[in-house]
Design a protein around this motif. Sequence first.
Motif, PDB file in Angstrom:
ATOM      1  N   VAL A 230       0.790  -1.211   0.006  1.00 35.23           N
ATOM      2  CA  VAL A 230      -0.056  -0.050   0.048  1.00 35.23           C
ATOM      3  C   VAL A 230       0.863   1.233   0.091  1.00 35.23           C
ATOM      4  O   VAL A 230       1.783   1.258   0.993  1.00 35.23           O
ATOM      5  N   ASP A 231       0.702   2.166  -0.844  1.00 36.49           N
ATOM      6  CA  ASP A 231       1.385   3.370  -0.909  1.00 36.49           C
ATOM      7  C   ASP A 231       1.236   4.563   0.061  1.00 36.49           C
ATOM      8  O   ASP A 231       0.164   4.126   0.947  1.00 36.49           O
ATOM      9  N   LYS A 239       0.347  -5.402  -6.930  1.00 31.64           N
ATOM     10  CA  LYS A 239       0.470  -6.265  -8.053  1.00 31.64           C
ATOM     11  C   LYS A 239       1.496  -5.342  -8.988  1.00 31.64           C
ATOM     12  O   LYS A 239       0.994  -5.003 -10.103  1.00 31.64           O
ATOM     13  N   THR A 240       2.832  -5.351  -8.637  1.00 30.44           N
ATOM     14  CA  THR A 240       3.815  -4.549  -9.231  1.00 30.44           C
ATOM     15  C   THR A 240       5.014  -5.526  -9.469  1.00 30.44           C
ATOM     16  O   THR A 240       5.037  -6.587  -8.860  1.00 30.44           O
ATOM     17  N   LEU A 247       9.452 -11.226  -4.044  1.00 30.01           N
ATOM     18  CA  LEU A 247       9.022 -12.699  -3.849  1.00 30.01           C
ATOM     19  C   LEU A 247      10.029 -13.838  -4.444  1.00 30.01           C
ATOM     20  O   LEU A 247      10.063 -14.813  -3.923  1.00 30.01           O
ATOM     21  N   GLU A 248      10.248 -13.465  -5.796  1.00 30.55           N
ATOM     22  CA  GLU A 248      11.218 -14.301  -6.289  1.00 30.55           C
ATOM     23  C   GLU A 248      12.543 -14.276  -5.550  1.00 30.55           C
ATOM     24  O   GLU A 248      13.124 -15.241  -5.501  1.00 30.55           O
ATOM     25  N   PHE A 249      12.932 -13.375  -5.124  1.00 31.65           N
ATOM     26  CA  PHE A 249      14.193 -13.358  -4.361  1.00 31.65           C
ATOM     27  C   PHE A 249      14.004 -14.334  -2.974  1.00 31.65           C
ATOM     28  O   PHE A 249      14.981 -15.290  -2.863  1.00 31.65           O
ATOM     29  N   MET A 428       2.261 -16.984  -8.555  1.00 29.44           N
ATOM     30  CA  MET A 428       2.657 -15.608  -8.075  1.00 29.44           C
ATOM     31  C   MET A 428       1.244 -15.071  -8.130  1.00 29.44           C
ATOM     32  O   MET A 428       0.909 -14.310  -7.184  1.00 29.44           O
ATOM     33  N   GLU A 429       0.361 -15.013  -9.070  1.00 32.88           N
ATOM     34  CA  GLU A 429      -0.889 -14.377  -9.190  1.00 32.88           C
ATOM     35  C   GLU A 429      -1.666 -14.484  -8.105  1.00 32.88           C
ATOM     36  O   GLU A 429      -2.538 -13.688  -7.602  1.00 32.88           O
ATOM     37  N   ASN A 430      -1.710 -15.903  -7.601  1.00 34.59           N
ATOM     38  CA  ASN A 430      -2.642 -16.226  -6.397  1.00 34.59           C
ATOM     39  C   ASN A 430      -2.112 -15.699  -5.074  1.00 34.59           C
ATOM     40  O   ASN A 430      -2.791 -15.230  -4.263  1.00 34.59           O
TER      41      ASN A 430
END
Length: 445
Positions: A230-231, A239-240, A247-249, A428-430
Amino acid sequence: MSQNLSRRQFVAATAATSVAVVAAPYVRGAYAAGKLTIGFWDHWVPGANKTSTDLVNEWAQKEKVEVQIDYITSQGNKLLLTMPTEAQAKSGHDILASATWQPHAYAELLEPVNDIMEPIIKRNGDVNETVKFLGQADGNWLAVPACSGSQIKGPCSRIDLMKKYANIDVQQMYPAGSPPKAENWTLDTFLKAAEACQKGGYAFGIGLGETTDSVDTAGTIFQSFGAELVDAKGNLTVKTDAVRQALEFYKKLIAFLPPDVPSWDDASNNKWLISGRGAMIMNPPSAWAVAKRDAPDVAAQCWTHGFPSGPKGRFAPYLPFFWSVWNFSKNKEAAKSLLTYLSTPESIEKLVNASGGFDLPAYEKMTTLKAWAEAEPPKGTLYHYPNPYKHQTLSIAAFPAPPKIAQQIYVHATLTKMCLRYYQGETMENTLAWAEGECEGFMRS
């Protein structure tokens, strides 16, 4: 962390009465009620409470105020529960130690302290943005940054193991008495070191649980990628690409951590280091301090230093504590006078010394005290703990979301839960959709 019970589990000598009461028998003085009641955090370091008491009594004797100090334990979340109890009753201590997120949570019941913070900052230097984020609202200071309990949770590395398995000399990278030489200390380097140490039998001890140590590390790594859920305006930004990169890291990193890290609490990483099985943990100097007593060979190989940098910079988790004054206090004038006294450079240095260098003042001119330069073994092990060269940005997980939303992301461990869901096979999307739903709920509440 929000000073939870795990810090007290490390030092048996602190297993004393959970709430100590100290009264200074001084006659009534010039302040309105003649008496001041104070609720301090019950420090885990033996002797630290005595130093706080001595400072309060010095002030009280000079000002002719009767004081009562309650040292409130973190065990059973008693300190965290004291504030809502007093807020509901609109009665209690004049001054109360408040954990990281509490000033904003009770802002409407707190006495603004701009009048004392302005001269304190002028004398001690400015505070970092995290302290302002947590301690201010609409330009008003809600509370005074407390020295006692404030902490950075940076890397504490084993000198020998990092050198042997990762070919990294942490003392050379963060030399005592000199600026860091850490240009190559990046998240990529960190990941390679984690893999090398794990293969050597000494994995990094980084939790993925739901308590503060785990959340703080995740927050820092997310910020290193510029990842926000949240900004600052309260908009969803889950979703950026930055969140996906974080998350990949983490998916790569978790593969090199102990298999039980999802169940770790705030005591687990300390035990991991002290046991001799870990090459690095993320923690304030409490684990090192206990190792000095229980595992001196381990302590002699420990070096506290800065975080690795990511694509968006170098960050470190910082958890400030505060001293709040209720707006229903019967002696606001005396309360502000005492907090001004506790915020003098002389008082701050005494508090830092009493904590063995654990406590961190918020002010930029108070980061080079002798306690950190002279701490040993090995000498200089804590030199870079207070970030004397502003080498990294001190931040908190879930920043820059508005504090009341950020608090929910933090206490519900949304970041670590996301990392685990993705690592354990969710798409990832879920994972992103789940996190977005969680944040929407926080924003509605």
